[in-house]
Design a protein around this motif. Structure first.
Motif, short mmCIF file in Angstrom:
data_model
loop_
_atom_site.label_atom_id
_atom_site.label_comp_id
_atom_site.label_asym_id
_atom_site.label_seq_id
_atom_site.Cartn_x
_atom_site.Cartn_y
_atom_site.Cartn_z
N MET A 9 10.96 23.54 15.17
CA MET A 9 10.76 23.82 13.76
C MET A 9 11.74 22.95 12.97
N PRO A 10 11.26 22.24 11.94
CA PRO A 10 12.16 21.39 11.14
C PRO A 10 13.16 22.24 10.36
N SER A 11 14.32 21.67 10.14
CA SER A 11 15.37 22.36 9.41
C SER A 11 15.01 22.49 7.94
N ALA A 12 15.45 23.58 7.31
CA ALA A 12 15.26 23.79 5.88
C ALA A 12 16.33 23.06 5.07
N VAL A 13 17.34 22.54 5.74
CA VAL A 13 18.49 21.93 5.08
C VAL A 13 18.19 20.48 4.72
N THR A 14 18.51 20.12 3.48
CA THR A 14 18.40 18.73 3.02
C THR A 14 19.81 18.23 2.73
N THR A 47 19.77 27.11 14.79
CA THR A 47 20.41 26.10 15.64
C THR A 47 21.42 25.32 14.80
N ILE A 48 22.12 24.43 15.45
CA ILE A 48 23.10 23.61 14.76
C ILE A 48 22.45 22.74 13.67
N ASP A 49 21.17 22.43 13.83
CA ASP A 49 20.46 21.63 12.82
C ASP A 49 20.18 22.42 11.54
N ASP A 50 20.40 23.73 11.57
CA ASP A 50 20.21 24.57 10.39
C ASP A 50 21.51 24.77 9.60
N VAL A 51 22.62 24.26 10.11
CA VAL A 51 23.90 24.42 9.42
C VAL A 51 23.87 23.62 8.12
N ILE A 52 24.35 24.24 7.05
CA ILE A 52 24.36 23.61 5.73
C ILE A 52 25.76 23.15 5.33
N PHE A 89 27.49 17.47 15.87
CA PHE A 89 26.45 17.52 14.85
C PHE A 89 25.57 16.27 14.86
N GLY A 90 26.03 15.18 15.42
CA GLY A 90 25.23 13.96 15.49
C GLY A 90 24.75 13.51 14.13
N ASP A 91 23.46 13.24 14.01
CA ASP A 91 22.88 12.75 12.75
C ASP A 91 22.82 13.83 11.67
N HIS A 92 22.98 15.07 12.04
CA HIS A 92 22.97 16.17 11.07
C HIS A 92 24.40 16.36 10.55
N ASP A 93 24.87 15.38 9.80
CA ASP A 93 26.27 15.31 9.37
C ASP A 93 26.49 16.10 8.08
N VAL A 94 26.55 17.41 8.24
CA VAL A 94 26.62 18.34 7.10
C VAL A 94 27.92 18.18 6.32
N GLU A 112 39.49 26.44 14.58
CA GLU A 112 38.49 27.43 14.22
C GLU A 112 37.46 26.73 13.31
N ILE A 113 36.19 27.08 13.46
CA ILE A 113 35.14 26.46 12.67
C ILE A 113 34.33 27.54 11.95
N GLU A 114 34.28 27.46 10.64
CA GLU A 114 33.41 28.33 9.84
C GLU A 114 32.13 27.54 9.52
N ALA A 115 31.02 28.25 9.42
CA ALA A 115 29.76 27.55 9.10
C ALA A 115 28.82 28.47 8.33
N VAL A 116 27.95 27.83 7.56
CA VAL A 116 26.86 28.51 6.88
C VAL A 116 25.59 27.76 7.29
N ALA A 117 24.55 28.50 7.61
CA ALA A 117 23.26 27.91 8.00
C ALA A 117 22.17 28.45 7.08
N ALA A 118 21.05 27.75 7.05
CA ALA A 118 19.90 28.19 6.24
C ALA A 118 18.63 27.96 7.04
N VAL A 119 17.79 28.99 7.10
CA VAL A 119 16.51 28.89 7.81
C VAL A 119 15.40 29.48 6.95
N VAL A 120 14.21 28.98 7.15
CA VAL A 120 13.02 29.55 6.53
C VAL A 120 12.25 30.23 7.67
N ASP A 121 12.13 31.54 7.58
CA ASP A 121 11.46 32.30 8.66
C ASP A 121 9.96 32.19 8.57
#
Length: 135
Positions: free
Chosen positions: A1-6, A73-78, A103-108, A126-135
Motif C-alpha cells: 500500500m502506498p504511503s499517505a505521507v508526502t 511501516t517505516i514508510d508511513d513515518v511523517i 529510512f533510505g529514500d523516505h528521508d522524513v 532514543e527515537i520519537e516518531a509520528v506516522a500517518a496512514v489512510v485505512d
C-alpha cells in the motif's frame, strides 16, 4: 500500500540536509504517535551499552515493531526526533547515520538533538516518531 505521507522540499533551502524539510498527510489520515523507541531487549535491559550506532539500530528495530503493531511501516513515518545522550557532535552523527540509512529514500523531516541524559541505565539513543496512514 502506498504511503499517505508526502515529503516536501524547497529549492530555496540548503540541500545539505539529509532529510526533507516538511511533510504532509491528507486530512483523512490516521496519525500514529509513537513513544520514544529505546534500545531495550525483551527483558527491558539496555542493549549495545556504550555503542551509539548499536543503540540507534536497536531503537530503529523497536520503532519498526511499534509501527507494525499500529498497522503501519517505516514508510508511513511523517517525522522523527532523534535524541542522543552526548555533547559530542561526532556521537550524534554516528547515531544519525544509522537512522538515516534505515529510512533510505523516505528521508522524513527529522530533528537530531544532544541531551544530557535519557531514561534508562546506559541509554544513549532514543527515537520519537509520528506516522500517518489512510485505512
Amino acid at each position: 500500500m502506498p504511503s499517505a505521507v508526502t515529503l516536501i522540499r524547497s529549492e530555496k533551502l540548503s540541500d545539505v540536509a539529509e532529510y526533507a524539510y516538511a511533510a504532509t498527510a491528507p486530512a483523512e489520515a490516521r496519525l500514529i504517535f509513537l513513544a520514544g523507541s529505546c534500545p531495550l531487549d525483551a527483558d527491558g535491559a539496555t542493549v549495545a551499552v556504550g555503542d551509539y550506532a548499536g543503540q540507534a539500530a536497536a531503537c530503529v528495530a523497536t520503532m519498526k515493531e511499534a509501527l507494525a503493531a499500529a498497522g503501519s511501516t517505516i514508510d508511513d513515518v511523517i517525522s522523527t526526533r532523534v535524541l542522543v545522550a552526548s555533547s559530542s557532535q561526532a556521537d550524534l552523527v554516528e547515531a544519525w547515520e544509522v537512522v538515516r540509512d534505515a529510512f533510505g529514500d523516505h528521508d522524513v523531516p527529522s530533528t537530531l538533538m544532544g541531551v544530557t541524559v535519557l531514561g534508562y541505565d546506559d541509554q544513549l539513543v532514543e527515537i520519537e516518531a509520528v506516522a500517518a496512514v489512510v485505512d
